[in-house]
Design an enzyme around this catalytic site. Structure first.
Site, short mmCIF file in Angstrom:
data_model
loop_
_atom_site.label_atom_id
_atom_site.label_comp_id
_atom_site.label_asym_id
_atom_site.label_seq_id
_atom_site.Cartn_x
_atom_site.Cartn_y
_atom_site.Cartn_z
N SER A 145 0.86 -1.19 0.00
CA SER A 145 0.00 0.00 0.00
C SER A 145 0.89 1.23 0.00
O SER A 145 2.02 1.19 0.48
CB SER A 145 -0.89 0.00 1.25
N TYR A 158 -1.63 -0.04 10.55
CA TYR A 158 -1.69 -0.40 9.14
C TYR A 158 -0.44 0.08 8.41
O TYR A 158 0.16 -0.66 7.62
CB TYR A 158 -2.95 0.19 8.51
#
Length: 266
Positions: A145, A158
């Site tokens: 990501s 995250y």
């Protein structure tokens, strides 16, 4: 036309979103696809990812797998390798949980790392244990990501987990390049999936305004990049992280009046 005939691709987290789009795309290119996750194999309505692939004339199966279990990963990968071999691994299984450092619970932290990091590591290790002695090279694509490449306010765990995935990709990239195995990652920005449904309409509009091309990616656009990383066109890429983010990492625009070359305001 990319041709993956004769190849077997194992896609984790392939029941929806990026994973499903990737599995369908790899199957259309000719590969046999194994969808391994916690839900696809349990569907009985004929709408699992492997059902859709077979209905379109492709070859696929769905296997139940919790990527956070090392023993389960080894068992599934040993089975697939014995029956098909493993040529392509797409580590797509992942979880998302918001929270700053002080807002992140122990359970949320452990979940983010057990799936995103441990799962990626366990699956890479299991695949590489078969790819290396097979001696025919291979492709490993980790779905990271842009949050692993820059800070994302309110997503401490995250960002940390995806950052670990990024550096694991780089390390494995150089370790296994001598074996003809390309380990790379795709780093999506904001993508139209169930996972990004946590953003309400005003936040989404603001994020789109800050994206240089003004829109979010589709799951298919991420899958197309994974297809490139799965084929011979990417043979000279090693430990790379390809951002598919509409230009977000290149330079998030500041939404103000545009200054003309003459110095005036447009």
């Amino acid at each position: 036309m990319i041709d993956l005939s004769g190849k077997t691709a194992l896609v984790t987290g392939g029941s929806r979103g990026i994973g499903r789009a990737t599995a369908l795309t790899l199957a259309r290119a000719g590969s046999t696809v194994v969808v391994a996750d916690r839900s696809d194999a349990l569907r009985t309505d004929g709408a699992s990812t492997s059902d859709l692939i077979r209905a379109a004339g492709g070859r696929a199966e769905s296997l139940l797998l919790d990527v956070s279990s090392s023993a389960a990963v080894d068992a599934v990968f040993d089975d697939v390798a014995a029956r098909h071999g493993i040529d392509i691994l797409v580590n797509n299984a992942g979880v998302l949980s918001p929270g700053s450092v002080t807002e992140t619970s122990d359970d949320a932290w452990r979940s983010l790392f057990s799936v995103n990091v441990d799962g990626t590591f366990f699956c890479m290790r299991a695949a590489l244990r078969h790819m290396v002695p097979a001696g025919r090279g291979g492709k490993v694509i980790n779905v990271a990501s842009i949050s692993g490449l820059r800070a994302n306010p309110g997503f401490a765990g995250y960002c940390a987990a995806k950052g670990a995935m990024v550096n694991l990709t780089r390390q494995a990239g150089i370790d296994y390049a001598p074996h003809g195995i390309n380990v790379n990652a795709v780093a999506p920005g904001f993508v139209e999936t169930d996972m990004t449904a946590i953003y309400d309409a005003p936040i989404r509009r603001a994020l789109e305004a800050q994206t240089p091309n003004g829109k979010w990616a589709t799951a298919q656009q991420i899958a197309d990049t994974i297809l490139f990383l799965s084929c011979g066109l990417s043979d000279h890429l090693c430990g790379e992280v390809v951002a598919v983010d509409g230009g977000w990492l290149v330079g998030t625009p500041v939404v103000v009046e545009r200054v003309t070359a003459a110095g005036g305001i447009a």
